[in-house]
Scaffold this active site. Structure first.
Site, PDB file in Angstrom:
ATOM      1  N   ASP A  52       0.853  -1.185   0.000  1.00 41.52           N
ATOM      2  CA  ASP A  52       0.000   0.000   0.000  1.00 41.52           C
ATOM      3  C   ASP A  52       0.888   1.233   0.000  1.00 41.52           C
ATOM      4  O   ASP A  52       1.643   1.473   0.957  1.00 41.52           O
ATOM      5  CB  ASP A  52      -0.916   0.006   1.236  1.00 41.52           C
ATOM      6  N   GLU A  95      -1.553  -1.276  -6.185  1.00 39.84           N
ATOM      7  CA  GLU A  95      -2.693  -0.656  -6.858  1.00 39.84           C
ATOM      8  C   GLU A  95      -2.230   0.075  -8.112  1.00 39.84           C
ATOM      9  O   GLU A  95      -1.158   0.685  -8.133  1.00 39.84           O
ATOM     10  CB  GLU A  95      -3.385   0.334  -5.925  1.00 39.84           C
ATOM     11  N   CYS A 124     -17.471  -7.872  12.289  1.00 42.62           N
ATOM     12  CA  CYS A 124     -16.737  -8.924  13.017  1.00 42.62           C
ATOM     13  C   CYS A 124     -15.950  -8.390  14.202  1.00 42.62           C
ATOM     14  O   CYS A 124     -15.255  -9.148  14.875  1.00 42.62           O
ATOM     15  CB  CYS A 124     -15.815  -9.672  12.062  1.00 42.62           C
ATOM     16  N   ASP A 143      -3.675   1.190   7.059  1.00 44.46           N
ATOM     17  CA  ASP A 143      -2.688   0.894   6.011  1.00 44.46           C
ATOM     18  C   ASP A 143      -2.437  -0.598   5.869  1.00 44.46           C
ATOM     19  O   ASP A 143      -2.363  -1.127   4.751  1.00 44.46           O
ATOM     20  CB  ASP A 143      -1.373   1.617   6.315  1.00 44.46           C
TER      21      ASP A 143
END
Length: 375
Positions: free
Chosen positions: A186, A272, A347, A354
């Site tokens: 990321d 990405e 959950c 990050d």
């Protein structure tokens, strides 16, 4: 396998004059060919071929008015024509904007020698057509056939030679993608990158650190008269700060990508496919995004991965990687950038934003490879 090696060169005054002539002639030929193509297309509705433009150039060099074009390497001029052809090809493919004329005012210049470039490591010399015995500092040596040599001049007046070498080796076959050896990455601003294994690399923010010094020098530069010598001196002072920041950023990217590729057990890297040009339109984040240099980092990571037979997997830029819980895949309606830690309402898993994003990028990349993509 093609690899480029960049060396600092120290031409003497005579060599500098000839190098500047190459810069000027290459720029002139590029602008002339571009104008010729535009004029021909406006009249006949089609483009001239490379062969016809080359024949026009040969006739032009024979005229007494343009005899100075014969003072430089002819192959460098032909390479300028090739650059025009490539620019038009990329434009019609939708990969670039319409080519523009080159300005003489731009301080950074370059020209290419497609043939007859040799390197002598023992004597510390680089030989180019019409330029013999240029002093150079070789940080490393290479073995292979030289394909091209490119001479560049930076805004601070430094000269460099980039040598493209074919070492005769074939690119290794890409390894099989294994989930256990795949790492999600990321890219960010607070941290340069965060891995799915919770590793984080700090972002030094070189431009932000140099901003105060840069602003002082730019204020002084704004007060100078353009016709004065002090204007050129101060212009050089500003350029040196920008050059230092650029070199610091490049050095960091090389260091980080080396650690990822050579000092990591992973064989696949998921990132990405960011639209950086669109992201910098946000005026609040543009400076920080440019300072991080994401595009340069991805470029270095990609070609180094190819050298070692590793994979770079790109995830669709519209995938909501930051809003999805990597544990149960619950998707939030919104998540502001200021929120760095959050709890999944489904959950109850606590997330570092990050790390959660990098895990989602990894999972989505593996799903794309398996043909199970959800986006």
């Amino acid at each position: 396998m093609l690899k480029a090696y960049k060396y600092r060169i120290y031409p003497n005054r005579e060599q500098q004059v000839l190098i500047e002539k190459h810069f000027g002639c290459s720029r002139f030929v590029f602008n002339w060919a571009l104008a010729l193509q535009k004029r021909y297309y406006a009249i006949f509705g089609k483009s001239l071929s490379r062969t016809k433009i080359q024949s026009h150039l040969v006739k032009k060099k024979k005229k007494a008015k343009f005899s100075w074009l014969s003072e430089v390497n002819s192959q460098s001029l032909l390479n300028a024509l090739l650059n025009v052809h490539t620019a038009f090809t990329n434009f019609f493919k939708g990969q670039a904007k319409f080519p523009r004329f080159k300005s003489k005012k731009i301080p950074q210049r370059s020209y290419q020698c497609p043939q007859h470039c040799t390197v002598n490591f023992e004597q510390g010399m680089i030989n180019l057509p019409k330029l013999k015995g240029i002093k150079a500092v070789f940080s490393r040596e290479f073995i292979g056939n030289i394909k091209t040599g490119t001479i560049t001049k930076t805004a601070t007046g430094k000269y460099y030679a980039s040598v493209l070498v074919d070492n005769g080796e074939a690119l290794p076959t890409l390894t099989t993608i294994e989930p256990s050896l795949t790492v999600g990455i990321d890219l960010g601003i607070s941290h340069l990158l965060v891995l799915s294994d919770s590793s984080k690399f700090d972002n030094p923010k070189h431009l932000a650190k140099a901003s105060q010094r840069l602003s002082i020098q730019q204020k002084i530069f704004a007060r100078k008269q353009k016709t004065s010598k002090n204007y050129q001196k101060q212009k050089l002072a500003v350029a040196r700060i920008h050059e230092k920041v650029r070199n610091q950023r490049l050095d960091l990217h090389h260091e980080v990508t080396y650690k990822l590729i050579c000092e990591n057990q992973a064989t696949s890297y998921a990132i990405e496919d960011l639209g950086v040009k669109n992201m910098v339109k946000n005026r609040k984040l543009a400076k920080a995004i440019n300072d991080a240099g994401w595009g340069q980092f991805v470029t270095l990571l990609t070609y180094k991965a190819n050298w070692y037979g590793k994979n770079v997997l790109k995830v669709n830029r519209f995938f909501a990687s930051s809003k999805i819980c990597s544990h149960c895949h619950h998707k939030l309606d919104s998540l502001p950038l200021s929120v760095r830690h959050w709890v999944c309402p489904n959950c109850q898993t606590q997330h570092d934003s990050d790390i959660n994003t990098s895990n989602n990028i990894r999972q989505q990349a593996l799903a794309d490879v398996a043909g199970l993509a959800t986006v």
